[in-house]
Scaffold this motif. Sequence first.
Motif, PDB file in Angstrom:
ATOM      1  N   GLY A 174       0.772  -1.271  -0.065  1.00  0.00           N
ATOM      2  CA  GLY A 174       0.096  -0.159  -0.030  1.00  0.00           C
ATOM      3  C   GLY A 174       0.826   1.346  -0.065  1.00  0.00           C
ATOM      4  O   GLY A 174       2.193   1.373  -0.248  1.00  0.00           O
ATOM      5  N   ALA A 175       0.169   2.420   0.193  1.00  0.00           N
ATOM      6  CA  ALA A 175       0.853   3.588   0.377  1.00  0.00           C
ATOM      7  C   ALA A 175       2.084   3.312   1.325  1.00  0.00           C
ATOM      8  O   ALA A 175       1.604   3.032   2.422  1.00  0.00           O
ATOM      9  CB  ALA A 175      -0.098   4.849   0.832  1.00  0.00           C
ATOM     10  N   SER A 176       3.053   4.202   1.308  1.00  0.00           N
ATOM     11  CA  SER A 176       4.147   4.103   2.226  1.00  0.00           C
ATOM     12  C   SER A 176       4.889   5.764   2.456  1.00  0.00           C
ATOM     13  O   SER A 176       4.862   6.282   1.539  1.00  0.00           O
ATOM     14  CB  SER A 176       5.125   3.067   1.870  1.00  0.00           C
ATOM     15  N   THR A 177       5.453   5.636   3.390  1.00  0.00           N
ATOM     16  CA  THR A 177       6.321   6.793   3.809  1.00  0.00           C
ATOM     17  C   THR A 177       7.489   6.642   4.651  1.00  0.00           C
ATOM     18  O   THR A 177       7.344   5.975   5.703  1.00  0.00           O
ATOM     19  CB  THR A 177       5.570   8.100   4.563  1.00  0.00           C
ATOM     20  N   ARG A 178       8.508   6.973   4.078  1.00  0.00           N
ATOM     21  CA  ARG A 178       9.953   6.643   4.947  1.00  0.00           C
ATOM     22  C   ARG A 178      10.337   7.957   5.869  1.00  0.00           C
ATOM     23  O   ARG A 178      10.190   9.214   5.398  1.00  0.00           O
ATOM     24  CB  ARG A 178      11.257   6.339   3.987  1.00  0.00           C
ATOM     25  N   PHE A 179      10.563   7.463   7.171  1.00  0.00           N
ATOM     26  CA  PHE A 179      10.967   8.461   8.121  1.00  0.00           C
ATOM     27  C   PHE A 179      12.348   8.167   8.607  1.00  0.00           C
ATOM     28  O   PHE A 179      12.957   7.361   8.705  1.00  0.00           O
ATOM     29  CB  PHE A 179       9.907   8.449   9.150  1.00  0.00           C
ATOM     30  N   LEU A 180      13.213   9.628   8.672  1.00  0.00           N
ATOM     31  CA  LEU A 180      14.687   9.547   9.023  1.00  0.00           C
ATOM     32  C   LEU A 180      14.746  10.507  10.261  1.00  0.00           C
ATOM     33  O   LEU A 180      15.698  10.302  10.873  1.00  0.00           O
ATOM     34  CB  LEU A 180      15.380  10.223   7.823  1.00  0.00           C
ATOM     35  N   ALA A 181      13.406  10.581  10.759  1.00  0.00           N
ATOM     36  CA  ALA A 181      13.381  11.517  12.028  1.00  0.00           C
ATOM     37  C   ALA A 181      12.191  11.400  12.717  1.00  0.00           C
ATOM     38  O   ALA A 181      11.198  11.040  11.951  1.00  0.00           O
ATOM     39  CB  ALA A 181      13.677  13.092  11.720  1.00  0.00           C
ATOM     40  N   SER A 182      11.867  11.891  13.752  1.00  0.00           N
ATOM     41  CA  SER A 182      10.518  11.925  14.507  1.00  0.00           C
ATOM     42  C   SER A 182       9.698  12.683  13.796  1.00  0.00           C
ATOM     43  O   SER A 182      10.028  13.819  13.073  1.00  0.00           O
ATOM     44  CB  SER A 182      10.716  12.247  15.920  1.00  0.00           C
ATOM     45  N   ASP A 183       8.156  12.470  13.907  1.00  0.00           N
ATOM     46  CA  ASP A 183       7.187  13.119  13.302  1.00  0.00           C
ATOM     47  C   ASP A 183       5.828  13.295  14.170  1.00  0.00           C
ATOM     48  O   ASP A 183       5.324  12.283  14.544  1.00  0.00           O
ATOM     49  CB  ASP A 183       6.684  12.523  11.849  1.00  0.00           C
ATOM     50  N   ARG A 184       5.495  14.561  14.459  1.00  0.00           N
ATOM     51  CA  ARG A 184       4.592  14.579  15.672  1.00  0.00           C
ATOM     52  C   ARG A 184       3.210  14.766  15.050  1.00  0.00           C
ATOM     53  O   ARG A 184       2.232  14.506  15.844  1.00  0.00           O
ATOM     54  CB  ARG A 184       4.813  16.071  16.355  1.00  0.00           C
ATOM     55  N   ASP A 185       2.925  14.712  13.644  1.00  0.00           N
ATOM     56  CA  ASP A 185       1.756  14.607  12.965  1.00  0.00           C
ATOM     57  C   ASP A 185       1.778  13.954  11.708  1.00  0.00           C
ATOM     58  O   ASP A 185       2.459  14.463  10.522  1.00  0.00           O
ATOM     59  CB  ASP A 185       0.985  15.978  12.998  1.00  0.00           C
ATOM     60  N   LEU A 186       1.128  12.802  11.585  1.00  0.00           N
ATOM     61  CA  LEU A 186       1.397  12.129  10.015  1.00  0.00           C
ATOM     62  C   LEU A 186       0.338  12.399   9.093  1.00  0.00           C
ATOM     63  O   LEU A 186       0.149  11.896   8.099  1.00  0.00           O
ATOM     64  CB  LEU A 186       1.294  10.586  10.606  1.00  0.00           C
ATOM     65  N   HIS A 187      -0.824  13.580   9.338  1.00  0.00           N
ATOM     66  CA  HIS A 187      -1.667  13.684   8.497  1.00  0.00           C
ATOM     67  C   HIS A 187      -1.314  14.082   7.157  1.00  0.00           C
ATOM     68  O   HIS A 187      -2.103  14.086   6.304  1.00  0.00           O
ATOM     69  CB  HIS A 187      -2.505  14.835   9.281  1.00  0.00           C
ATOM     70  N   ASP A 188      -0.148  14.627   7.265  1.00  0.00           N
ATOM     71  CA  ASP A 188       0.375  15.367   6.014  1.00  0.00           C
ATOM     72  C   ASP A 188       1.283  14.622   5.043  1.00  0.00           C
ATOM     73  O   ASP A 188       1.990  14.900   4.306  1.00  0.00           O
ATOM     74  CB  ASP A 188       0.927  16.802   6.056  1.00  0.00           C
ATOM     75  N   ASP A 189       1.533  13.068   5.542  1.00  0.00           N
ATOM     76  CA  ASP A 189       2.534  12.196   5.009  1.00  0.00           C
ATOM     77  C   ASP A 189       1.586  11.408   4.082  1.00  0.00           C
ATOM     78  O   ASP A 189       0.350  11.228   4.057  1.00  0.00           O
ATOM     79  CB  ASP A 189       3.344  11.312   6.053  1.00  0.00           C
ATOM     80  N   ALA A 190       2.256  10.633   2.934  1.00  0.00           N
ATOM     81  CA  ALA A 190       1.752   9.780   2.044  1.00  0.00           C
ATOM     82  C   ALA A 190       0.815   8.758   2.585  1.00  0.00           C
ATOM     83  O   ALA A 190      -0.398   8.542   2.567  1.00  0.00           O
ATOM     84  CB  ALA A 190       2.606   9.335   0.984  1.00  0.00           C
ATOM     85  N   VAL A 191       1.501   8.141   3.886  1.00  0.00           N
ATOM     86  CA  VAL A 191       0.675   7.069   4.386  1.00  0.00           C
ATOM     87  C   VAL A 191      -0.602   7.620   5.307  1.00  0.00           C
ATOM     88  O   VAL A 191      -1.512   6.950   5.389  1.00  0.00           O
ATOM     89  CB  VAL A 191       1.612   6.216   5.471  1.00  0.00           C
TER      90      VAL A 191
END
Length: 337
Positions: A174-191
């Motif tokens: 499915g849709a995926s997003t790779r993270f190299l650091a912390s993220d406080r809110d995922l709403h604006d990422d592809a996943v």
Amino acid sequence: MTLAAAPAVAQKIGVGQTRGGGAPEGPPIVAIHATVEDMATKKEIGIVERGGHFEVQEGQQVRLRLVAEAAGDRRRFPSTRFEVNSESRHIYVDKLNPEVGAVILTGGRPNSRGGAVPVQYEILENLNVGDDLRTGRFYLDIVPQRTQQPRPEPKPEPTPQLGVTLYSDAGYRGASTRFLASDRDLHDDAVGNDRVSSIRVDPGCTVTVFEHPNYGGVASTFTEDVYGMDGTRVGNDAVSSLRLECSTQARRGVTLYSDGYFEGVSAFFSGDVANLGATDFGNDRASSIRVDQGCEVTIFADVEFRGRYATFRDTLPLLNGTPVGNDAVSSLRVRCD
């Protein structure tokens, strides 16, 4: 190397008489050239045709040997007299061997006005060769000594950045997003928010996923891939933020497996855990243990490191028969050298 300086007038090198006076010997000669050998490496570095040019570096010592090409693809190396014109010390004669048709020369000062140094030859043997080929010239172009340019240092391979990848479907699809650091809110990422169903975790990384943005709500921590989020504390389609920590140093510890022979759900631990019930792996669930080299694990039947216990320094495919037993581990201590 001692170099013999050429005199200021043309110098003839070789025996003084043409051999024999009878009928020419052998098949007709159809072409003349000279091989050029680098005396430093003892390797042939080229061929100069009759009337042709060949570059010699300043200070380079070379050996020219005459070759007579006969009809029928046959080669002859006739006795040869050489005449080297060197009025400006652009070439030095070091050694000669007219019997085998060879001369050793060293490049002198390059000619600032240009022009090549002529090397004239005369075949002395009574070969079947026409007058147009019996004598001739080769030309040596003396060039400044080439300085070897330092090779640029190879650029180091970039170190790959470690991180995690979140997927919208189980099984890393499915849709995926790779993270190299912390993220406080995922709403604006592809996943997206509340859509995570599986996670890939790079070696050396620890990711904690949270139920709400800004690292709020229920949390789950993982050090290995998660094929499906069902059964975790956060659950499926419920992740809204994450904290990520990665280290390039390989972590060592132990891995617990819910089934024997290292199958089923797994969890990695590099330190003490007083209550496995507070982790995503759970209490009373371990059936096999993988112990990294140089590490030791002590498992306990009760929380807070109490009850029956057993210590292992080696991997164990089945916990049956140990003092703690199968599906009975509630806490553990990990030590690594």
